[in-house]
Design a protein around this motif. Sequence first.
Motif, PDB file in Angstrom:
ATOM      1  N   THR A  26     -20.678  12.437 -39.554  1.00  0.00           N
ATOM      2  CA  THR A  26     -21.047  11.739 -38.318  1.00  0.00           C
ATOM      3  C   THR A  26     -22.232  10.792 -38.455  1.00  0.00           C
ATOM      4  O   THR A  26     -22.496  10.018 -37.540  1.00  0.00           O
ATOM      5  CB  THR A  26     -21.403  12.749 -37.211  1.00  0.00           C
ATOM      6  OG1 THR A  26     -22.616  13.430 -37.571  1.00  0.00           O
ATOM      7  CG2 THR A  26     -20.296  13.749 -36.978  1.00  0.00           C
ATOM      8  N   LYS A  33     -20.915  19.574 -35.504  1.00  0.00           N
ATOM      9  CA  LYS A  33     -19.841  18.680 -35.948  1.00  0.00           C
ATOM     10  C   LYS A  33     -19.503  18.891 -37.427  1.00  0.00           C
ATOM     11  O   LYS A  33     -18.682  18.176 -37.984  1.00  0.00           O
ATOM     12  CB  LYS A  33     -20.229  17.215 -35.722  1.00  0.00           C
ATOM     13  CG  LYS A  33     -20.514  16.860 -34.297  1.00  0.00           C
ATOM     14  CD  LYS A  33     -19.252  16.706 -33.499  1.00  0.00           C
ATOM     15  CE  LYS A  33     -19.626  16.341 -32.072  1.00  0.00           C
ATOM     16  NZ  LYS A  33     -18.617  15.634 -31.378  1.00  0.00           N
ATOM     17  N   ASP A  81      -7.448   9.180 -38.054  1.00  0.00           N
ATOM     18  CA  ASP A  81      -7.880   8.990 -36.667  1.00  0.00           C
ATOM     19  C   ASP A  81      -7.003   8.020 -35.889  1.00  0.00           C
ATOM     20  O   ASP A  81      -6.751   8.218 -34.708  1.00  0.00           O
ATOM     21  CB  ASP A  81      -9.324   8.489 -36.613  1.00  0.00           C
ATOM     22  CG  ASP A  81     -10.331   9.596 -36.851  1.00  0.00           C
ATOM     23  OD1 ASP A  81      -9.951  10.783 -36.741  1.00  0.00           O
ATOM     24  OD2 ASP A  81     -11.494   9.278 -37.146  1.00  0.00           O
ATOM     25  N   ASP A  82      -6.535   6.974 -36.558  1.00  0.00           N
ATOM     26  CA  ASP A  82      -5.740   5.972 -35.851  1.00  0.00           C
ATOM     27  C   ASP A  82      -4.346   6.479 -35.474  1.00  0.00           C
ATOM     28  O   ASP A  82      -3.677   5.891 -34.637  1.00  0.00           O
ATOM     29  CB  ASP A  82      -5.640   4.685 -36.668  1.00  0.00           C
ATOM     30  CG  ASP A  82      -5.038   4.896 -38.047  1.00  0.00           C
ATOM     31  OD1 ASP A  82      -5.026   6.053 -38.530  1.00  0.00           O
ATOM     32  OD2 ASP A  82      -4.597   3.907 -38.665  1.00  0.00           O
ATOM     33  N   GLY A  86      -4.447  13.777 -30.610  1.00  0.00           N
ATOM     34  CA  GLY A  86      -5.295  14.805 -30.006  1.00  0.00           C
ATOM     35  C   GLY A  86      -4.544  15.939 -29.342  1.00  0.00           C
ATOM     36  O   GLY A  86      -5.057  16.558 -28.414  1.00  0.00           O
ATOM     37  N   TYR A 101     -11.488  20.262 -33.167  1.00  0.00           N
ATOM     38  CA  TYR A 101     -11.165  19.228 -32.188  1.00  0.00           C
ATOM     39  C   TYR A 101     -12.471  18.679 -31.629  1.00  0.00           C
ATOM     40  O   TYR A 101     -13.337  19.435 -31.202  1.00  0.00           O
ATOM     41  CB  TYR A 101     -10.307  19.811 -31.062  1.00  0.00           C
ATOM     42  CG  TYR A 101      -9.965  18.812 -29.989  1.00  0.00           C
ATOM     43  CD1 TYR A 101      -8.959  17.876 -30.192  1.00  0.00           C
ATOM     44  CD2 TYR A 101     -10.654  18.794 -28.784  1.00  0.00           C
ATOM     45  CE1 TYR A 101      -8.648  16.948 -29.215  1.00  0.00           C
ATOM     46  CE2 TYR A 101     -10.347  17.867 -27.800  1.00  0.00           C
ATOM     47  CZ  TYR A 101      -9.344  16.952 -28.025  1.00  0.00           C
ATOM     48  OH  TYR A 101      -9.032  16.026 -27.066  1.00  0.00           O
ATOM     49  N   ASP A 102     -12.596  17.368 -31.639  1.00  0.00           N
ATOM     50  CA  ASP A 102     -13.791  16.712 -31.120  1.00  0.00           C
ATOM     51  C   ASP A 102     -13.505  16.211 -29.711  1.00  0.00           C
ATOM     52  O   ASP A 102     -12.699  15.290 -29.525  1.00  0.00           O
ATOM     53  CB  ASP A 102     -14.179  15.545 -32.031  1.00  0.00           C
ATOM     54  CG  ASP A 102     -15.497  14.893 -31.647  1.00  0.00           C
ATOM     55  OD1 ASP A 102     -15.943  15.068 -30.497  1.00  0.00           O
ATOM     56  OD2 ASP A 102     -16.071  14.203 -32.505  1.00  0.00           O
ATOM     57  N   ASP A 104     -15.370  14.526 -27.828  1.00  0.00           N
ATOM     58  CA  ASP A 104     -15.874  13.168 -27.610  1.00  0.00           C
ATOM     59  C   ASP A 104     -14.827  12.120 -27.999  1.00  0.00           C
ATOM     60  O   ASP A 104     -14.596  11.166 -27.258  1.00  0.00           O
ATOM     61  CB  ASP A 104     -17.157  12.920 -28.404  1.00  0.00           C
ATOM     62  CG  ASP A 104     -18.310  13.816 -27.966  1.00  0.00           C
ATOM     63  OD1 ASP A 104     -18.299  14.266 -26.791  1.00  0.00           O
ATOM     64  OD2 ASP A 104     -19.204  14.079 -28.790  1.00  0.00           O
ATOM     65  N   THR A 105     -14.215  12.306 -29.162  1.00  0.00           N
ATOM     66  CA  THR A 105     -13.224  11.333 -29.643  1.00  0.00           C
ATOM     67  C   THR A 105     -11.796  11.713 -29.264  1.00  0.00           C
ATOM     68  O   THR A 105     -10.888  10.917 -29.400  1.00  0.00           O
ATOM     69  CB  THR A 105     -13.285  11.200 -31.178  1.00  0.00           C
ATOM     70  OG1 THR A 105     -12.940  12.461 -31.771  1.00  0.00           O
ATOM     71  CG2 THR A 105     -14.662  10.749 -31.639  1.00  0.00           C
ATOM     72  N   GLN A 106     -11.621  12.955 -28.840  1.00  0.00           N
ATOM     73  CA  GLN A 106     -10.311  13.516 -28.520  1.00  0.00           C
ATOM     74  C   GLN A 106      -9.354  13.436 -29.721  1.00  0.00           C
ATOM     75  O   GLN A 106      -8.183  13.113 -29.595  1.00  0.00           O
ATOM     76  CB  GLN A 106      -9.705  12.843 -27.290  1.00  0.00           C
ATOM     77  CG  GLN A 106     -10.549  13.073 -26.048  1.00  0.00           C
ATOM     78  CD  GLN A 106      -9.929  12.516 -24.796  1.00  0.00           C
ATOM     79  OE1 GLN A 106      -8.973  11.769 -24.816  1.00  0.00           O
ATOM     80  NE2 GLN A 106     -10.492  12.910 -23.675  1.00  0.00           N
ATOM     81  N   LYS A 107      -9.905  13.768 -30.890  1.00  0.00           N
ATOM     82  CA  LYS A 107      -9.153  13.781 -32.145  1.00  0.00           C
ATOM     83  C   LYS A 107      -9.455  15.067 -32.900  1.00  0.00           C
ATOM     84  O   LYS A 107     -10.518  15.660 -32.754  1.00  0.00           O
ATOM     85  CB  LYS A 107      -9.551  12.595 -33.041  1.00  0.00           C
ATOM     86  CG  LYS A 107      -9.452  11.237 -32.402  1.00  0.00           C
ATOM     87  CD  LYS A 107      -8.039  10.768 -32.317  1.00  0.00           C
ATOM     88  CE  LYS A 107      -8.003   9.362 -31.716  1.00  0.00           C
ATOM     89  NZ  LYS A 107      -6.675   8.864 -31.580  1.00  0.00           N
ATOM     90  N   TYR A 109     -10.234  17.041 -36.470  1.00  0.00           N
ATOM     91  CA  TYR A 109     -10.925  16.704 -37.700  1.00  0.00           C
ATOM     92  C   TYR A 109     -11.054  17.943 -38.565  1.00  0.00           C
ATOM     93  O   TYR A 109     -10.970  19.062 -38.077  1.00  0.00           O
ATOM     94  CB  TYR A 109     -12.288  16.046 -37.441  1.00  0.00           C
ATOM     95  CG  TYR A 109     -13.332  16.923 -36.785  1.00  0.00           C
ATOM     96  CD1 TYR A 109     -14.366  17.472 -37.532  1.00  0.00           C
ATOM     97  CD2 TYR A 109     -13.304  17.194 -35.422  1.00  0.00           C
ATOM     98  CE1 TYR A 109     -15.347  18.263 -36.933  1.00  0.00           C
ATOM     99  CE2 TYR A 109     -14.277  17.981 -34.822  1.00  0.00           C
ATOM    100  CZ  TYR A 109     -15.285  18.516 -35.585  1.00  0.00           C
ATOM    101  OH  TYR A 109     -16.252  19.295 -34.995  1.00  0.00           O
TER     102      TYR A 109
END
Length: 157
Positions: A26, A33, A81-82, A86, A101-102, A104-107, A109
């Motif tokens: 990050t 994170k 990510d692309d 999510g 699951y993040d 903030d990004t709704q992805k 990791y």
Amino acid sequence: MKVLALHPEKCTGCLRCELACSYMQTGLFQPSKSVIRVSPFEGYTSYAPYTCTQCAEGWCMTACPVGAIQITAVGAKDVMDDTCVGCKLCTIACPYGTMFYDGDTQKAYKCNLCGGAPACASACPTEAITFEDVETADWIGDFAAERTARVLAVEAR
């Protein structure tokens, strides 16, 4: 193939691995994170680092409905990510609890082996985490290559 080897008997619980990981992932020292975690064993004064072992089964990759988890050149099963929508199916499929699951990004990791130079291994003062050459068999590799080719062919249309 190189793998992240965890040696809990050497872990002192210093948490340097979590800090190094979060910084690499990050750009901030934010252990929440981090994709490597250190578990304390209360009453035993011992600790154990744990993270994605890039398992041969690849349940996270198999569960992903959009093919967002792909094998990188260093052998990491990495979330693209692309492509990730999510849905969190990979976090449910991972039996080790090392898919995250993040919000903030709704992805999703996970550990990506820092592109072949894991920060956690470099930061560990006791070598409780090492990046070693080990012979492995990955039965999902061929399946992943075929699936990736199919997904790319569909996207090219």
